[in-house]
Structure formats: structure tokens, C-alpha cells
Design a protein around this motif. Structure first.
Motif, PDB file in Angstrom:
ATOM      1  N   CYS A 245      12.301   0.283  61.455  1.00 16.13           N
ATOM      2  CA  CYS A 245      11.763   0.647  60.143  1.00 16.13           C
ATOM      3  C   CYS A 245      11.832   2.155  59.908  1.00 16.13           C
ATOM      4  N   TYR A 246      11.636   2.934  60.966  1.00 18.03           N
ATOM      5  CA  TYR A 246      11.799   4.385  60.824  1.00 18.03           C
ATOM      6  C   TYR A 246      13.233   4.723  60.425  1.00 18.03           C
ATOM      7  N   LYS A 247      14.198   4.065  61.034  1.00 14.31           N
ATOM      8  CA  LYS A 247      15.599   4.319  60.683  1.00 14.31           C
ATOM      9  C   LYS A 247      15.868   3.964  59.230  1.00 14.31           C
ATOM     10  N   GLN A 250      14.443   6.598  56.991  1.00 16.32           N
ATOM     11  CA  GLN A 250      15.203   7.847  57.066  1.00 16.32           C
ATOM     12  C   GLN A 250      16.389   7.871  56.106  1.00 16.32           C
ATOM     13  N   THR A 251      16.822   6.713  55.604  1.00 16.88           N
ATOM     14  CA  THR A 251      17.912   6.723  54.625  1.00 16.88           C
ATOM     15  C   THR A 251      17.496   7.395  53.326  1.00 16.88           C
ATOM     16  N   GLY A 252      16.211   7.371  53.049  1.00 17.52           N
ATOM     17  CA  GLY A 252      15.718   8.049  51.847  1.00 17.52           C
ATOM     18  C   GLY A 252      14.940   9.312  52.144  1.00 17.52           C
ATOM     19  N   PHE A 253      14.328   9.363  53.323  1.00 18.90           N
ATOM     20  CA  PHE A 253      13.462  10.492  53.676  1.00 18.90           C
ATOM     21  C   PHE A 253      13.737  10.899  55.130  1.00 18.90           C
ATOM     22  N   PRO A 254      14.895  11.516  55.391  1.00 19.81           N
ATOM     23  CA  PRO A 254      15.305  11.762  56.778  1.00 19.81           C
ATOM     24  C   PRO A 254      14.359  12.654  57.572  1.00 19.81           C
ATOM     25  N   GLU A 255      13.732  13.626  56.928  1.00 15.21           N
ATOM     26  CA  GLU A 255      12.838  14.521  57.659  1.00 15.21           C
ATOM     27  C   GLU A 255      11.408  13.999  57.675  1.00 15.21           C
TER      28      GLU A 255
END
Length: 315
Positions: A245-247, A250-255
Motif C-alpha cells: 500500500c505504501y508503494k 507513492q505513485t501520487g505522493f512519493p515523498e
């Protein structure tokens, strides 16, 4: 609890803390900027307790217990014989330092001194305390008579015996404790404000309304929180699921949603939570059916309680 305690600051938080300790059997002296202010708030607390008894929030006889165990005094009188002193004055560093210096001058040299601060560094306040090894944060939450958790916050110079004694006292009052480090925001507010910060981002970018976000929090992951903290919830969901889910986030909010290293490390070691018997909290595989049964019963009973109470009168 057979103790002599002083609470300095008789307002909403200090008064509630005094009620908690006095109802647990301690003799509690309540002080403020003047004896008159303390006396006024003493009578407010007694009147309030009658309403709480009538509403079933305090046990029968609570008012009589408070009248027996709680009294108003000057600061010097309040702390003179106290073994524990809780400072609960306004969240202004200079006011707290001045109050702590007054307490130090009038109290027993071995009296433990706690501060109810929610934001100010314990170390920054400790400079005003004589014998700072006896000083620490003892942070009750609002409303203190009804919220069971208390943050215990030692600074670098707090004696370990002080921490143990403060926890014992809080436990005697029927509360739970968690010991955290003296860092900005401690733990309670760092978590609370992290959630609020993300919620405001969602409102500002038009993803959802404040009302809909509150509904989702109350009825989904917030519904679990009275029973399970974030690590238990993650373990039950599966740490590999969290990693995935973190990955996705990260597609929208990488940092903003970078995968925590501690999570990556556990997953790489094959520690995926309850399904593998190890994770953040190591739950033996044989206890999983018991855990699931508890979880299901807890959620059903929570829903029944909410239906019995009805909706909060926000609108």
C-alpha cells in the motif's frame, strides 16, 4: 491511595486531575494564582461532581469523597506536605517556570513534581526546579476524569525512581501510562496532529469534505483504535500488505508516503505480522483464533454502544 498531593492550577485540566486523584483516595490540595481563585474552582468541581453522579458518570458517593479529600489553599500551603505535585498552569513557558520555582521553594526536597504540559519541553522547564531529578511530565488528556491514558515524560536528568513512582501513582488512580521521550510534541500530539494535517490536505485539495472525512475516520480505522493501536492493526492486516500500500501511495505522493525503513526491514526478514507470528508485536500463531474472536466481539459491542448513545450532537 493514601497520599498527600497538590495540584497547582485549578482550571479545567487541573481541576479534573484533582478530581481523579481525590476520588482515588488521595488528599488533594488545590491551588491557583490566589486562594480565592482556588476556592471558587473548588466549589465548581463539587457542583460539577453532583451533575456527574446524577448522570452516572461518577459513582454514587463521589461528591462526598471529593468534599472529604479535596481542599483549596495557597500554593505554599498546598505543596508543604505533598509527596507529589502536579503543575497544570497555562501553556506558557515563563508562567510554568515561575510556578515551578515557587513550588521548589515551598515543597519538600524529595517531593515529585510533574507537569501537565502537552507541548513544552520538560527539559526546558526543569531548569526552574530545584533537584530536577524529581521532575517529569505527567500529561493527562482532556477531559481528564474520563480519558484513561497518561503520558509520562522524563527529561534527560529525571531519576528512574521518579518515573517508577509517578507511574505507580497514576496507576493507583485507575489510569494507564506510557513512557515517552522528551521530544517536540511527545507522542500523543505528534500522532494526533499528523492525522489532522493529512485530513486538512484532503479538504484543501477537494478530495472530500470535513464531514465525510470525520465519518470515514469514525466508522473505519478509527473504529478499531479503542482496542488496537496502529502496530497491532498493521500486524493483523499484514505487513506485506502495508508495504504494497505504501508503494501504491507513492505513485501520487512519493515523498509524503515513503515506506518506513522499520517496515521494509521486517518484511525483508519475513516478519509479516500475526500470520507469521512475528511483526511489530509478536503474537503466537496459536493465539490468532482468540485474537480474531476478541476483535469481532469488540467491534460488535462498539457498534451497539454507538447505537445506544446515538449520534453526537454536532449538528
Amino acid at each position: 491511595m493514601s497520599r498527600n498531593i497538590a495540584v497547582i492550577g485549578s482550571g479545567y485540566m487541573g481541576g479534573g486531575i484533582a478530581q481523579v486523584l481525590a476520588l482515588a483516595g488521595a488528599r488533594v490540595a488545590l491551588a491557583d494564582v490566589s486562594a480565592e481563585v482556588a476556592e471558587k474552582n473548588y466549589h465548581r468541581l463539587i457542583a460539577e461532581s453532583r451533575d456527574f453522579v446524577k448522570d452516572g458518570l461518577f459513582p454514587a458517593g463521589a461528591t462526598e469523597t471529593l468534599e472529604k479529600n479535596l481542599w483549596a489553599a495557597s500554593l505554599a500551603e498546598a505543596v508543604a506536605d505533598a509527596e507529589f505535585i502536579e503543575e497544570a498552569v497555562p501553556e506558557v513557558l515563563d508562567i510554568k517556570r515561575d510556578t515551578l520555582a515557587q513550588i521548589s521553594a515551598a515543597a519538600r526536597p524529595d517531593a515529585i513534581i510533574g507537569s501537565n504540559t502537552s507541548t513544552i519541553s520538560i527539559g526546558d522547564m526543569a531548569t526552574a526546579v530545584t533537584n530536577p531529578g524529581r521532575f517529569l511530565g505527567v500529561h493527562f488528556s482532556n477531559p481528564s476524569p474520563f480519558i484513561p491514558g497518561v503520558e509520562i515524560i522524563p527529561h534527560e536528568g529525571t531519576d528512574p525512581q521518579t518515573v517508577s513512582a509517578a507511574r505507580e501513582l497514576v496507576h493507583e488512580s485507575g489510569k494507564s501510562t506510557a513512557v515517552v521521550k522528551d521530544v517536540t510534541g511527545f507522542v500523543l500530539n505528534r500522532l494526533q496532529y499528523a492525522l489532522f494535517h493529512e485530513a486538512t490536505q484532503l479538504v484543501e485539495d477537494g478530495t472530500a469534505t470535513a464531514e465525510d472525512i470525520d465519518t470515514l475516520v469514525r466508522t473505519t480505522f478509527g473504529f478499531r483504535l479503542p482496542f488496537f493501536g496502529p502496530f497491532a492493526i498493521a500486524d493483523m492486516a499484514g505487513l506485506d500488505v502495508y508495504d504494497f500500500c505504501y508503494k501504491s501511495l507513492q505513485t501520487g505522493f512519493p515523498e509524503r508516503f515513503a515506506t518506513p525503513k522499520i517496515l521494509t526491514d521486517l518484511v525483508s526478514e519475513g516478519k509479516l505480522g500475526t500470520k507469521t507470528g512475528s511483526g511489530f508485536l509478536d503474537v503466537p500463531a496459536e493465539r490468532i483464533p482468540e485474537l480474531i474472536a476478541y476483535r469481532n466481539k469488540a467491534y460488535v459491542l462498539m457498534q451497539k454502544l454507538i447505537e445506544e448513545l446515538g449520534p453526537a450532537p454536532i449538528k
